[in-house]
Motif scaffolding. Structure first.
Motif, mmCIF file in Angstrom:
data_model
loop_
_atom_site.group_PDB
_atom_site.id
_atom_site.type_symbol
_atom_site.label_atom_id
_atom_site.label_comp_id
_atom_site.label_asym_id
_atom_site.label_seq_id
_atom_site.Cartn_x
_atom_site.Cartn_y
_atom_site.Cartn_z
ATOM 1 N N UNK A 224 0.774 -1.121 -0.160
ATOM 2 C CA UNK A 224 0.021 0.070 0.066
ATOM 3 C C UNK A 224 0.851 1.149 -0.051
ATOM 4 N N UNK A 225 0.452 1.971 -0.977
ATOM 5 C CA UNK A 225 1.002 3.533 -0.961
ATOM 6 C C UNK A 225 0.082 4.567 -0.687
ATOM 7 N N UNK A 226 0.074 5.524 0.202
ATOM 8 C CA UNK A 226 -0.723 6.509 0.320
ATOM 9 C C UNK A 226 -0.368 7.669 -0.103
ATOM 10 N N UNK A 227 -0.920 8.712 -0.616
ATOM 11 C CA UNK A 227 -0.622 10.116 -1.082
ATOM 12 C C UNK A 227 -1.083 10.824 -0.004
ATOM 13 N N UNK B 215 2.206 1.088 5.309
ATOM 14 C CA UNK B 215 1.809 1.770 4.216
ATOM 15 C C UNK B 215 3.128 2.817 3.938
ATOM 16 N N UNK B 216 3.546 2.929 2.762
ATOM 17 C CA UNK B 216 4.333 4.360 2.505
ATOM 18 C C UNK B 216 3.566 5.268 2.175
ATOM 19 N N UNK C 80 7.333 5.301 6.070
ATOM 20 C CA UNK C 80 6.304 4.637 6.322
ATOM 21 C C UNK C 80 5.545 4.865 7.690
ATOM 22 N N UNK C 81 4.372 4.032 7.549
ATOM 23 C CA UNK C 81 3.359 4.375 8.683
ATOM 24 C C UNK C 81 2.630 2.939 9.060
ATOM 25 N N UNK D 161 0.309 5.053 12.339
ATOM 26 C CA UNK D 161 1.301 5.578 13.432
ATOM 27 C C UNK D 161 2.886 5.174 13.271
ATOM 28 N N UNK D 162 3.660 5.598 13.794
ATOM 29 C CA UNK D 162 4.984 5.332 13.580
ATOM 30 C C UNK D 162 5.116 3.745 13.576
ATOM 31 N N UNK D 163 5.998 3.222 12.801
ATOM 32 C CA UNK D 163 6.417 1.945 12.608
ATOM 33 C C UNK D 163 7.254 1.424 13.426
ATOM 34 N N UNK D 164 8.058 2.276 14.386
ATOM 35 C CA UNK D 164 9.289 2.183 14.911
ATOM 36 C C UNK D 164 8.733 1.449 16.391
#
Length: 233
Positions: A37-40, A93-94, A101-102, A110-113
C-alpha cells in the motif's frame, strides 16, 4: 464458506457463478490497491481534482464530496471511479508525501518504530531542502522541530559555491556543529554525525560562508532526526 477472504476481504468465486470474471476482476482491483500500500496523504479530506489511476488516500474524519461517509477507509482511484476498502490493524503503508512508512493501529496510521496504545511514539524523520547561497550566512526554511533529537545533518554541493573559500554547517551560535570548512565544488558532500542532541525550539540549519560572503551556489541540506510525540488524551 464465507464470501470473502478473512484479511483483505477479496471476494471469492461462488460455485456455478455466472460472470465469474466480474468477481475475479474486482478481487484483482482490490489486491492491486492494498498490496504494498502507498498513500498520497493521511489528512486530505476532499477528493483531488485530477487523480491518477492507482493512487490511494486514507480518508480522514469529515471527508467531503465522493469521500463523504468513508472515513477510516482507503480511497483508491482507477478507471474514472473511486473504490473504498477497509484497512486492518497492522497494515503498513508508504506515505508518498512524506517519504516514510506508517502502520495502522486500528484507528490511525502511526510510527512503525514504536507506538503505545495512546500514540506516544518514536519516529524517524529526514527534512531535506535545497538552499540557495547569498550573503554571510543562510538559514534553511524548514526548521528542526522543537524537542527533536538530531542525529546528523548532511550536505551536498549541487551548484558550485562562489564568493567563499568554504562553508560551515551548523546552527546560529554553533556554526560548525555539523561540519566545518566544507567543500565548494559540485559533488562535495559531508555527513555531520554528532552525538544525539536535542533542540527545544524550532531551529533552522545555518550555512556560514568562510573567507568571504556567498555570492552564489546551491547546497542540499538534510537533517536526520528522531521525534518523540507524547501520548494523546
Amino acid at each position: 464458506m464465507p464470501d470473502a477472504t478473512a484479511r483483505l476481504g477479496l471476494p471469492y468465486l461462488a460455485a456455478a457463478q455466472a460472470q465469474k470474471h466480474v468477481t475475479h476482476n474486482a478481487a484483482l482491483r482490490q489486491l492491486d490497491a492494498l498490496a504494498q500500500l502507498s498513500l498520497e496523504s493521511l489528512t486530505v479530506s476532499a477528493p483531488p481534482a485530477a487523480p491518477s489511476d492507482g493512487q490511494c488516500w486514507f480518508v480522514p474524519a469529515g471527508a467531503s464530496g465522493a469521500w463523504a461517509g468513508q472515513s477510516g477507509r482507503i480511497a483508491a482511484y482507477e478507471a474514472g471511479a473511486w473504490d473504498f476498502y477497509p484497512v486492518r490493524p497492522g497494515v503498513c503503508a508508504y506515505l508518498a508525501g512524506e517519504g516514510r512508512l506508517r502502520v495502522f493501529d486500528g484507528t490511525a496510521f502511526v510510527s512503525p518504530l514504536a507506538a503505545s496504545a495512546h500514540r506516544a511514539a518514536v519516529e524517524a524523520l529526514v527534512l531535506e531542502e535545497d538552499v540557495l547561497l547569498s550573503g554571510a550566512h543562510v538559514d534553511t526554511v524548514q526548521a528542526i522541530p522543537a524537542r527533536a533529537i538530531v542525529l546528523a545533518v548532511s550536505t551536498r554541493t549541487l551548484a558550485a559555491v562562489t564568493g567563499a573559500a568554504s562553508y560551515d554547517c551548523g546552527l546560529a551560535g554553533e556554526p560548525a556543529k555539523f561540519g566545518g570548512a566544507l567543500g565548494i565544488a559540485v559533488g562535495a558532500s559531508n555527513v555531520g554525525v554528532i552525538g544525539p542532541s536535542a533542540v527545544y525550539a524550532p531551529t533552522p540549519v545555518r550555512l556560514t560562508a568562510n573567507g568571504g560572503a556567498f555570492s552564489g551556489g546551491r547546497v542540499r541540506v538534510a537533517a536526520h532526526l528522531i521525534l518523540c510525540p507524547g501520548p494523546a488524551a
